[in-house]
Design a protein around this motif. Structure first.
Motif, short mmCIF file in Angstrom:
data_model
loop_
_atom_site.label_atom_id
_atom_site.label_comp_id
_atom_site.label_asym_id
_atom_site.label_seq_id
_atom_site.Cartn_x
_atom_site.Cartn_y
_atom_site.Cartn_z
N GLN A 263 0.82 -1.22 0.00
CA GLN A 263 0.00 0.00 0.00
C GLN A 263 0.85 1.27 0.00
OE1 GLN A 263 -3.32 0.39 2.63
NE2 GLN A 263 -4.04 -1.70 2.31
N LEU A 264 2.12 1.16 0.33
CA LEU A 264 2.98 2.34 0.29
C LEU A 264 3.12 2.87 -1.13
CD1 LEU A 264 5.68 1.19 2.86
CD2 LEU A 264 3.91 2.92 3.20
N HIS A 265 2.85 2.04 -2.14
CA HIS A 265 2.81 2.52 -3.51
C HIS A 265 1.67 3.53 -3.73
CE1 HIS A 265 5.86 -0.04 -5.38
NE2 HIS A 265 5.41 -1.05 -4.66
N LEU A 266 0.73 3.60 -2.80
CA LEU A 266 -0.43 4.48 -2.96
C LEU A 266 -0.25 5.83 -2.28
CD1 LEU A 266 -3.32 1.90 -2.37
CD2 LEU A 266 -2.24 2.57 -4.53
N VAL A 267 0.86 6.03 -1.58
CA VAL A 267 1.04 7.28 -0.84
C VAL A 267 1.01 8.48 -1.78
CG1 VAL A 267 2.63 8.64 0.55
CG2 VAL A 267 2.26 6.22 1.08
N GLU A 268 1.81 8.48 -2.83
CA GLU A 268 1.84 9.63 -3.74
C GLU A 268 0.57 9.74 -4.57
OE1 GLU A 268 3.81 12.06 -3.39
OE2 GLU A 268 4.97 11.00 -1.87
N PRO A 269 -0.05 8.64 -5.04
CA PRO A 269 -1.37 8.79 -5.66
C PRO A 269 -2.39 9.44 -4.74
CG PRO A 269 -0.47 6.64 -6.21
CD PRO A 269 0.48 7.27 -5.22
N LEU A 270 -2.41 9.05 -3.49
CA LEU A 270 -3.38 9.64 -2.56
C LEU A 270 -3.07 11.11 -2.29
CD1 LEU A 270 -3.70 6.63 -0.10
CD2 LEU A 270 -5.48 7.49 -1.64
N ARG A 271 -1.78 11.46 -2.26
CA ARG A 271 -1.42 12.88 -2.11
C ARG A 271 -1.88 13.67 -3.33
NH1 ARG A 271 2.56 14.12 1.31
NH2 ARG A 271 3.75 12.21 0.83
N THR A 272 -1.74 13.07 -4.50
CA THR A 272 -2.17 13.72 -5.75
C THR A 272 -3.68 13.90 -5.77
OG1 THR A 272 -0.29 12.70 -6.89
CG2 THR A 272 -2.05 13.60 -8.25
N LEU A 273 -4.40 12.88 -5.38
CA LEU A 273 -5.87 12.97 -5.35
C LEU A 273 -6.33 14.06 -4.39
CD1 LEU A 273 -6.88 9.19 -5.45
CD2 LEU A 273 -6.89 10.84 -7.34
N ARG A 274 -5.65 14.19 -3.26
CA ARG A 274 -6.03 15.24 -2.31
C ARG A 274 -5.84 16.62 -2.92
NH1 ARG A 274 -7.31 15.43 3.02
NH2 ARG A 274 -6.82 17.31 4.18
N LEU A 275 -4.76 16.81 -3.65
CA LEU A 275 -4.51 18.09 -4.31
C LEU A 275 -5.64 18.43 -5.28
CD1 LEU A 275 -2.73 20.48 -5.34
CD2 LEU A 275 -1.62 18.83 -6.87
N LEU A 276 -6.01 17.50 -6.13
CA LEU A 276 -7.05 17.75 -7.13
C LEU A 276 -8.41 17.92 -6.48
CD1 LEU A 276 -5.87 15.12 -9.78
CD2 LEU A 276 -5.44 17.60 -9.80
N HIS A 277 -8.72 17.04 -5.55
CA HIS A 277 -10.02 17.08 -4.89
C HIS A 277 -10.20 18.36 -4.08
CE1 HIS A 277 -13.07 15.94 -1.82
NE2 HIS A 277 -13.61 15.29 -2.83
N HIS A 278 -9.13 18.80 -3.42
CA HIS A 278 -9.22 20.01 -2.59
C HIS A 278 -9.55 21.24 -3.43
CE1 HIS A 278 -8.38 22.74 0.72
NE2 HIS A 278 -7.55 23.42 -0.07
#
Length: 326
Positions: A263-278
């Motif tokens: 799941q550590l492969h998802l850290v940067e995708p989740l950070r990216t999604l937060r940027l777009l979603h915010h």
């Protein structure tokens, strides 16, 4: 960019009448607390301690979805986790008054945790491990599931279709977004099949009150289904200084629940999604007068230039190996 103004009629008298409709006696003191999505107030009571009243944003959640938030917080509290569930009054946690939906909570104090300390992060990891053990026991039916489409593609389409980008930046923004989606797809493939569970969902330090060497989690308004790492990455800091924080968090977490390192492969995708979603979240709420006041820079071209720079940085981060806490 328009829409009906929410909470326009929510003046102090209506707030007090709503609370007193539950048979409580207020002393007339109403203090607005920091909240943009909903409206949250400290209410002085004639008998007993002050309460917190949260008025839910109209149209955001169904009653069923709010009910799941409340039920989840009650499950966590029943498991001896320090969360602040809504009070049960007249057999209900969600109340209706003159077109508004609201809930009451105990007032809790504290400060943000010091994330640079090993003992703090190990403690937070233990609490989240216990929280996720509860979250994995059953699923949500009415809450969101975090993913590339819901938290990435939909926000990007909204921002472009509603004309939020300066015209000279639209093509660059759209091309970068498509490159980010492709790179995130690759990261999700490397992570493999991921177990989805009920999460806090917005687990940043501002939603954790630290008091008496204990973490007290507040505001499950954004609880959703997703991978366990969603509740961990915001506490671990940026990539360049995150190895020790990840090790400390997982040291505590794995006391109570196994963590799949993929799941550590998802850290940067989740950070990216937060940027777009915010950014899309602010745009969708722009008709609420509180948002232009709170985010006066949002319409400026310089802000969108900064967003594109952050997207470029995330595109590079998505190509790098995941954090290595071991």
């Amino acid at each position: 960019m328009g829409g009906n103004t929410p909470f326009a009629d929510l003046d102090p008298d209506r707030i007090l009448h709503a609370v007193e409709s539950l048979g409580l006696r207020c002393d007339g003191r109403v203090l607005a607390l920091n909240s943009y999505e909903n409206r949250v107030y400290r209410i002085g009571m004639e008998d007993g301690p002050a309460r917190v009243a949260k008025f839910y944003r109209p149209g955001r959640w169904t009653d069923e979805a709010i009910g799941e938030e409340h039920a989840f917080s009650a499950e966590l509290r029943a498991a001896d986790l320090s969360v602040v569930p809504p009070l049960v009054l007249d057999g209900q946690t969600l109340h209706h008054f003159e077109g508004h939906r609201f809930a009451l909570f105990e007032m809790r104090g504290g400060h943000a945790p010091e994330l640079g300390r090993r003992d703090v992060l190990t403690h937070l990891g233990r609490v989240l491990g216990r929280m996720h053990a509860v979250g994995a026991a059953r699923g949500f039916r009415h809450r969101d599931v975090i993913g590339i489409e819901s938290h990435g593609e939909d926000p990007v389409h909204y921002l472009l279709e509603e004309g939020w980008l300066p015209p000279e930046l639209e093509d660059n923004f759209e091309r970068l977004a498509e490159a980010l989606f492709d790179a995130m797809d690759d990261c999700y493939e490397r992570a493999g099949e991921t177990v989805m569970l009920r999460l806090h969902g917005d687990c940043h330090p501002g939603n954790i009150l630290w008091r008496d060497d204990q973490a007290h989690f507040v505001d499950l308004d954004d609880c959703l289904a997703g991978p366990a790492v969603q509740d961990l990455w915001m506490l671990a800091g940026r990539r360049e200084d995150s190895r020790d924080p990840w090790r400390w968090l997982l040291e505590g977490y794995e006391t109570f629940r196994a963590f799949d390192r993929r799941q550590l492969h998802l850290v940067e995708p989740l950070r990216t999604l937060r940027l777009l979603h915010h950014n899309a979240w602010i745009a969708r709420r722009w008709h609420d007068p509180a948002f232009p006041v709170a985010f006066p820079w949002f319409e400026a071209p310089r802000h969108w230039e900064s967003v594109i720079t952050q997207m470029q940085e995330q595109l590079a981060a998505l190509q790098e190996p995941p954090p290595d806490p071991d």
